[in-house]
Design a protein around this motif. Structure first.
Motif, short mmCIF file in Angstrom:
data_model
loop_
_atom_site.label_atom_id
_atom_site.label_comp_id
_atom_site.label_asym_id
_atom_site.label_seq_id
_atom_site.Cartn_x
_atom_site.Cartn_y
_atom_site.Cartn_z
N ALA A 17 0.83 -1.21 0.00
CA ALA A 17 0.00 0.00 0.00
C ALA A 17 0.87 1.26 0.00
O ALA A 17 2.03 1.24 0.41
CB ALA A 17 -0.90 0.00 1.23
N HIS A 18 0.25 2.36 -0.46
CA HIS A 18 0.91 3.68 -0.41
C HIS A 18 0.71 4.23 1.00
O HIS A 18 -0.40 4.62 1.38
CB HIS A 18 0.31 4.61 -1.46
CG HIS A 18 1.08 5.88 -1.63
ND1 HIS A 18 0.81 7.01 -0.89
CD2 HIS A 18 2.12 6.19 -2.44
CE1 HIS A 18 1.63 7.98 -1.25
NE2 HIS A 18 2.46 7.50 -2.19
N THR A 35 -0.81 7.80 1.80
CA THR A 35 -2.25 7.87 1.51
C THR A 35 -3.05 7.05 2.50
O THR A 35 -4.12 7.47 2.97
CB THR A 35 -2.52 7.37 0.08
OG1 THR A 35 -1.72 8.12 -0.84
CG2 THR A 35 -3.98 7.52 -0.27
N ASP A 44 -6.27 -4.24 -8.87
CA ASP A 44 -6.94 -2.94 -8.95
C ASP A 44 -8.34 -3.06 -8.36
O ASP A 44 -9.24 -3.65 -8.98
CB ASP A 44 -7.00 -2.48 -10.41
CG ASP A 44 -7.56 -1.06 -10.53
OD1 ASP A 44 -7.73 -0.40 -9.49
OD2 ASP A 44 -7.81 -0.64 -11.68
N TYR A 87 -9.60 4.33 1.11
CA TYR A 87 -8.23 4.33 0.59
C TYR A 87 -8.22 4.04 -0.91
O TYR A 87 -7.48 4.67 -1.67
CB TYR A 87 -7.39 3.28 1.34
CG TYR A 87 -6.07 2.97 0.68
CD1 TYR A 87 -4.99 3.84 0.79
CD2 TYR A 87 -5.90 1.80 -0.06
CE1 TYR A 87 -3.78 3.55 0.18
CE2 TYR A 87 -4.71 1.50 -0.67
CZ TYR A 87 -3.64 2.38 -0.55
OH TYR A 87 -2.44 2.09 -1.17
N ASP A 88 -9.06 3.10 -1.33
CA ASP A 88 -9.12 2.76 -2.76
C ASP A 88 -9.63 3.95 -3.57
O ASP A 88 -9.14 4.21 -4.69
CB ASP A 88 -10.03 1.55 -2.96
CG ASP A 88 -9.51 0.32 -2.23
OD1 ASP A 88 -8.32 0.00 -2.40
OD2 ASP A 88 -10.29 -0.30 -1.48
N ILE A 131 -6.77 6.42 -3.84
CA ILE A 131 -5.78 5.98 -4.82
C ILE A 131 -6.27 6.21 -6.24
O ILE A 131 -5.52 6.64 -7.12
CB ILE A 131 -5.44 4.48 -4.60
CG1 ILE A 131 -4.64 4.30 -3.30
CG2 ILE A 131 -4.67 3.91 -5.77
CD1 ILE A 131 -3.27 4.93 -3.33
N GLU A 132 -7.57 5.94 -6.45
CA GLU A 132 -8.13 6.17 -7.78
C GLU A 132 -8.06 7.64 -8.15
O GLU A 132 -7.65 7.99 -9.28
CB GLU A 132 -9.58 5.69 -7.81
CG GLU A 132 -10.25 5.87 -9.18
CD GLU A 132 -11.70 5.44 -9.17
OE1 GLU A 132 -12.26 5.24 -10.27
OE2 GLU A 132 -12.28 5.32 -8.08
N GLU A 182 -4.50 8.64 -8.90
CA GLU A 182 -4.07 8.15 -10.20
C GLU A 182 -4.65 9.02 -11.33
O GLU A 182 -3.96 9.32 -12.31
CB GLU A 182 -4.49 6.70 -10.38
CG GLU A 182 -3.70 5.73 -9.52
CD GLU A 182 -4.18 4.30 -9.66
OE1 GLU A 182 -5.27 4.12 -10.29
OE2 GLU A 182 -3.51 3.38 -9.16
#
Length: 360
Positions: free
Chosen positions: A14-15, A18, A88, A313-314, A317-318, A321
């Motif tokens: 994981a990042h 973030t 993903d 979190y997802d 991240i989206e 990106e």
């Protein structure tokens, strides 16, 4: 605990910066990271144990085993981290499943590779016993093969020896019987073959003379038998039969302790069968379920990430990106615009230089 959590977040792929902003997903990635970490740890132990048999006998075998075990563990750890991190969660369910399929297959292969050396260690005692039986049967078979080859090679000599031995035994039994009859004759014991008169008469003398002659024949036959026996023993010594003996308990223990990876792997496979060749269901199920346990443990991080709901979190991240892609596209457009301007400037400069040349 904060340091441990950050380390396990790193293991999960994981990042971290973030993820820190989204507490609701902390525990999920701690669990994923812990599973990946322990998979790498098991891989290191498995690889180190397997390398022991590769470098066994060397002065620095333990050092090489530790080194290559760590290398193998780090390789598996990095591969698992990539497998989980590359999934993903922002894609559709079908696409996630499609992405996970090759990763699950790879995880199964890794689980099989990791589980085998650990299974060898778990069933170490049973494997050694199986190896002892195998080595003893192999030595017995080798001796039987040498004896059969020797018997075939020296058929005439062995047949002669057996005939001489049979003749000696028969003659010795006949002499013993005649000696008893002579004693009956001398001491006056009445039988169908003795006179019953005590004393050393003509009949007794004749029987004793015959007996001495037969004893001389027995001595000659015994000498010939020993000569033939010495020849056969010499041939056995020359062909190596005298040096081949069944292993002692101490020798079997030593052979089982220095057995290589291939022999132990074969013995582990044989644990699923009884001595008569029938299937040993209990041992077979134990070996199978232990292997499946490690395979499931290897696939667990992928399953956890697939089954987990899409969290904040997802989403973050989206969005990150998308921003990164947008910035990249904007930078690329700016680079194209600057390149076009530079090209136009160069064309203008060249045109001006051409005009100046024509004027001059």
């Amino acid at each position: 605990m904060n340091r441990i959590s950050r380390f396990l977040w790193f293991c999960s792929g994981a990042h971290i910066d973030t993820l820190e902003k989204h507490p609701t997903d902390h525990n999920k990635y701690v669990g994923i990271g812990a599973t990946i970490f322990f998979t790498g740890l098991f891989a290191a132990l498995s690889g180190g144990y397997a390398m022991i048999f590769v470098f066994k006998g060397g002065d620095l075998a333990w050092l090489f085993s530790i080194f290559f075990g760590l290398i193998w563990g780090l390789a598996i750890f990095n591969m698992d981290r990539y497998i989980v991190g590359s999934l993903d969660k922002n894609a559709s369910s079908n696409k996630q499943l499609l992405q996970a399929t090759p990763r699950i297959l790879l995880a199964i292969m890794i689980g099989i590779v990791i589980s085998r050396p650990l299974e060898l260690k778990i069933f170490d005692k049973e494997i050694k016993e199986k190896l002892k039986v195998s080595y003893l049967n192999g030595q017995r078979s080798k001796i039987d093969t040498l004896n059969k080859a020797f018997d075939k090679k020296y058929t005439i000599e062995i047949s002669k020896f057996n005939d001489q031995k049979a003749q000696r035994d028969s003659l010795a039994a006949a002499i013993k019987s005649d000696r008893q009859k002579l004693n009956y004759e001398i001491f006056g014991n009445k039988t169908t073959e003795t006179s019953g008169v005590m004393g050393y008469g003509p009949y007794a003398k004749r029987k004793e003379a015959e007996l001495k002659q037969r004893e001389q024949n027995l001595d000659t036959l015994t000498a010939d038998l020993r000569k033939t026996e010495r020849f056969i023993d010499g041939r056995k010594q020359f062909d190596g039969l005298m040096s081949e003996k069944l292993y002692t308990t101490k020798q079997l223990d030593s052979l089982a302790n220095i057995a290589g990876f291939a022999d132990r792997n074969w013995a582990l496979g044989q644990l699923s069968f009884n001595a008569d060749g029938t299937k040993d269901l209990n041992t077979s199920l134990a070996v199978t379920f232990i292997g499946l346990l490690f395979i499931f443990f290897e696939c667990l991080p992928v399953f956890v990430k697939l089954m987990s709901a899409r969290g904040s979190y997802d989403h973050a991240i989206e969005n990150a990106e998308k921003v990164q892609v947008h910035l990249s596209d904007k930078d690329r457009d700016m680079e194209i615009t600057v390149a076009d301007q530079i090209q136009d400037t160069r064309v203008g400069i060249r045109a001006q230089q051409r005009v100046d040349e024509l004027k001059s």
